[in-house]
Design a protein around this motif. Structure first.
Motif, PDB file in Angstrom:
ATOM      1  N   GLY A  47      11.491 -27.422  -6.279  1.00 15.58           N
ATOM      2  CA  GLY A  47      11.731 -26.172  -5.908  1.00 15.58           C
ATOM      3  C   GLY A  47      13.071 -26.210  -5.703  1.00 15.58           C
ATOM      4  O   GLY A  47      13.922 -25.135  -5.092  1.00 15.58           O
ATOM      5  N   ARG A  48      13.982 -27.125  -5.938  1.00 10.64           N
ATOM      6  CA  ARG A  48      15.598 -27.242  -5.802  1.00 10.64           C
ATOM      7  C   ARG A  48      15.843 -26.991  -4.099  1.00 10.64           C
ATOM      8  O   ARG A  48      16.946 -26.417  -4.048  1.00 10.64           O
ATOM      9  N   LYS A  49      14.648 -27.333  -3.211  1.00 12.40           N
ATOM     10  CA  LYS A  49      14.849 -27.040  -1.843  1.00 12.40           C
ATOM     11  C   LYS A  49      15.615 -28.030  -0.961  1.00 12.40           C
ATOM     12  O   LYS A  49      14.722 -28.810  -0.494  1.00 12.40           O
ATOM     13  N   VAL A  50      16.866 -28.096  -0.844  1.00  9.88           N
ATOM     14  CA  VAL A  50      17.380 -29.224  -0.008  1.00  9.88           C
ATOM     15  C   VAL A  50      17.450 -28.636   1.407  1.00  9.88           C
ATOM     16  O   VAL A  50      17.527 -27.489   1.639  1.00  9.88           O
ATOM     17  N   ARG A  51      17.078 -29.543   2.254  1.00 13.56           N
ATOM     18  CA  ARG A  51      16.730 -29.126   3.887  1.00 13.56           C
ATOM     19  C   ARG A  51      17.019 -30.242   4.614  1.00 13.56           C
ATOM     20  O   ARG A  51      17.187 -31.514   4.265  1.00 13.56           O
ATOM     21  N   GLU A  52      17.289 -29.849   5.857  1.00 11.96           N
ATOM     22  CA  GLU A  52      17.405 -30.600   7.049  1.00 11.96           C
ATOM     23  C   GLU A  52      16.147 -30.622   7.719  1.00 11.96           C
ATOM     24  O   GLU A  52      15.557 -29.567   8.171  1.00 11.96           O
ATOM     25  N   VAL A  53      15.553 -31.956   8.151  1.00  9.45           N
ATOM     26  CA  VAL A  53      14.635 -31.893   9.235  1.00  9.45           C
ATOM     27  C   VAL A  53      14.616 -32.592  10.271  1.00  9.45           C
ATOM     28  O   VAL A  53      15.500 -33.638  10.332  1.00  9.45           O
TER      29      VAL A  53
END
Length: 210
Positions: A47-53
């Protein structure tokens, strides 16, 4: 990215040392190792979803131990599509990129998710007694394990989500960490992982009237 029925270690196999910010206590999900027509490449997460966790201290400590035992390996792959580019635009988009991967194979290369599933994940499950051990190979030499969809690599994601919700974490935050665009989807998908959720409501009412 593999279809929904396939194992999904691709993002874990794409993690690099530079994705961890130990000072800010976050890990950035920025890529996956994707297979396209039998060849590997780097690509954005599903989903091209770059994120911070969030990176809990206990997990950060485990990551440091891993780094002490296994030095990150610089791996270079084409981006998004490993086939030869046909235009200058494609060549620019697919240009090779190098990342210091946390997990690589014996040849110090990126790992194919199918290889990981058959030769790493399933043997670990068998060793732990979760699934039956592999007694022999199929006639064609393939390694065939008993079906165990509920014990796929994706189960780790379910575990993380259920523990976060059970601890009272905001479903909005959890949706962001998982890469879901709709928190309602997150709640619908993982609500059944909350066997003790109702007890908190009863406890809250008891506290009001006691």
């Amino acid at each position: 990215m593999p279809p929904r029925s396939a194992p999904r270690p691709s993002r874990a196999l794409g993690l690099a040392k530079e994705d961890f910010d130990f000072d800010q206590e976050i890990v950035q999900v920025r890529r996956q190792v994707k297979m396209v027509r039998t060849k590997l490449c780097f690509a954005l997460p599903k989903g091209r979803k770059v994120r911070e966790v969030p990176l809990p201290p206990s997990v950060a400590k485990a990551v440091w131990r891993h780094l002490d035992l296994f030095a990150p390996v610089p791996v270079t792959l084409l981006w998004d599509d490993p086939t030869p580019p046909q235009t200058a635009v494609e060549a620019k988009h697919r240009r090779p990129r190098t990342y210091n991967l946390m997990v690589t194979g014996r040849e110090r290369k990126a790992i194919n998710r199918n290889y990981f599933n058959s030769y790493v994940w399933k043997p670990a499950l068998a060793e732990a007694g979760v699934i039956a051990p592999l007694e022999e190979s199929a006639p064609d030499g393939a390694r065939v394990w008993e079906p165990s969809r509920e014990h796929g690599f994706h189960a780790l994601r379910h575990f993380y989500a259920s523990e976060q919700l059970e601890a009272g974490e905001s479903v909005v935050s959890l949706a962001r960490w998982l890469g879901h665009s709709d928190p309602g989807f997150t709640l619908r998908k993982y609500a059944h992982f909350l066997p003790r959720a109702g007890a908190r409501g009863s406890t809250a009412i008891d506290a009001v009237f006691s």
